[in-house]
Write an enzyme that holds these catalytic residues in place. Structure first.
Site, mmCIF file in Angstrom:
data_model
loop_
_atom_site.group_PDB
_atom_site.id
_atom_site.type_symbol
_atom_site.label_atom_id
_atom_site.label_comp_id
_atom_site.label_asym_id
_atom_site.label_seq_id
_atom_site.Cartn_x
_atom_site.Cartn_y
_atom_site.Cartn_z
ATOM 1 C CB SER A 1 -7.731 8.359 3.702
ATOM 2 O OG SER A 1 -7.090 7.716 2.815
ATOM 3 C CE LYS B 1 -3.857 5.879 3.588
ATOM 4 N NZ LYS B 1 -4.641 6.437 2.297
ATOM 5 C CE LYS C 1 -8.001 13.385 4.608
ATOM 6 N NZ LYS C 1 -7.857 11.787 4.266
#
Length: 294
Positions: free
Chosen positions: A95, A170, A238
């Site tokens: 990701s 995502k 993140k």
């Protein structure tokens, strides 16, 4: 069956690699300490570098934590691109940032490879049960080539669009997940401090409009105080950084995302960066001076 190079054998990558081995594929990885015994028993082998992985593989899958990690594996010293054979399929299931993904795709394509971004959702349980949701950014040809491998590890596989589109999806997923975890935490905390049986509250909510996978899985974590990571706080931080950076570029306000990020930061400040992301409830508990279930 294919020769697959699999780089990134963490919480998610280990079971994913195991499923590919069970399907009859030959797997090779980069040597990093001691290879997981179960994967070694199934025949996974090790080589010295990502370059050597590329030289030994028809398909390369990366499943590493962040954008710089993907860049290092693909383009660093002795990286994948140095051993890439024309026609090799490169599937990044990490990701990472959508814009950098587009740049990585161009570099791999220019070198003669076929690049697919295919980030996943479903956590450790989804990886173990081969039930991941996979969001794909690729050419039509790239998607069709990657699909048989993705079907081994995933259940819901959607071709979103061109390179980077999987990563954009995502990021959207991680926004929804973070805000839903926060909502579950706030609801259970409210019920608990008001004196209700929080387990019965969750059971009741599971039968109504508030029902969700997150209420089911993470609501139970919050009540039972099981914060061993399926997906770590620092990794969700993140992902929300990617969302907020993208929002600035798009001149877009995401206030709920920013608030969730601050709660994750509060977790990290209290030693919880490696808690499961359901641990967001602990930041709210400190503000309330009350623990869910007390």
């Amino acid at each position: 069956m294919s020769k697959i190079g699999f780089i990134g054998l963490g919480i998610m990558g280990r079971p994913m690699a195991g499923h590919l081995l069970d399907a009859g594929h030959t797997l090779v990885t980069v040597k990093r300490g001691t290879l997981d015994a179960a994967l070694a028993e199934k025949g996974m082998s090790e080589v010295a570098s990502p370059k050597a992985v590329a030289e030994a593989s028809d398909v390369i899958i990366t499943m590493v934590p962040d954008t710089p990690d993907v860049e290092s594996v693909l383009f660093g010293e002795d990286g994948v691109i140095e051993g890439l054979t024309p026609g090799t399929l490169v599937i990044d299931m990490s990701s990472i940032a959508p814009m950098q993904t587009q740049a990585f795709a161009k570099q791999i394509t220019d070198a003669g490879g076929e690049f697919v971004d295919a980030p996943v959702s479903g956590g450790e349980g989804g990886a173990i049960n081969a039930a991941l949701t996979i969001m794909v950014g690729a050419t039509t040809e790239g998607f069709e080539r990657a699909k048989p491998y993705l079907e081994v590890v995933g259940k819901t596989i959607t071709h979103i669009g061109g390179h980077g589109a999987g990563q954009t999806c995502k990021v959207a997923n991680q926004i929804v997940v973070a805000l839903t975890i926060e909502a579950v935490a706030e609801g259970l905390l409210f019920a608990s401090k008001a004196g209700a049986d929080v387990a019965k509250v969750r059971e009741s909510l599971m039968g109504g409009l508030a029902q969700s996978k997150i209420l089911d899985v993470h609501g139970e974590r919050m009540i039972k105080r099981t914060f061993e990571p399926g997906f770590r706080v620092r990794l969700h931080q993140k992902d929300l950084n990617l969302a907020l950076e993208g929002a600035r570029t798009l001149n877009l306000s995401l206030p709920g995302t920013a608030n969730a990020q601050q709660l994750f930061q509060a977790c990290a400040a209290n030693g919880g960066e490696d808690w499961d992301h359901a641990g967001i409830v602990r930041a709210l508990e400190k503000l309330a001076d009350h623990e869910v279930g007390q």
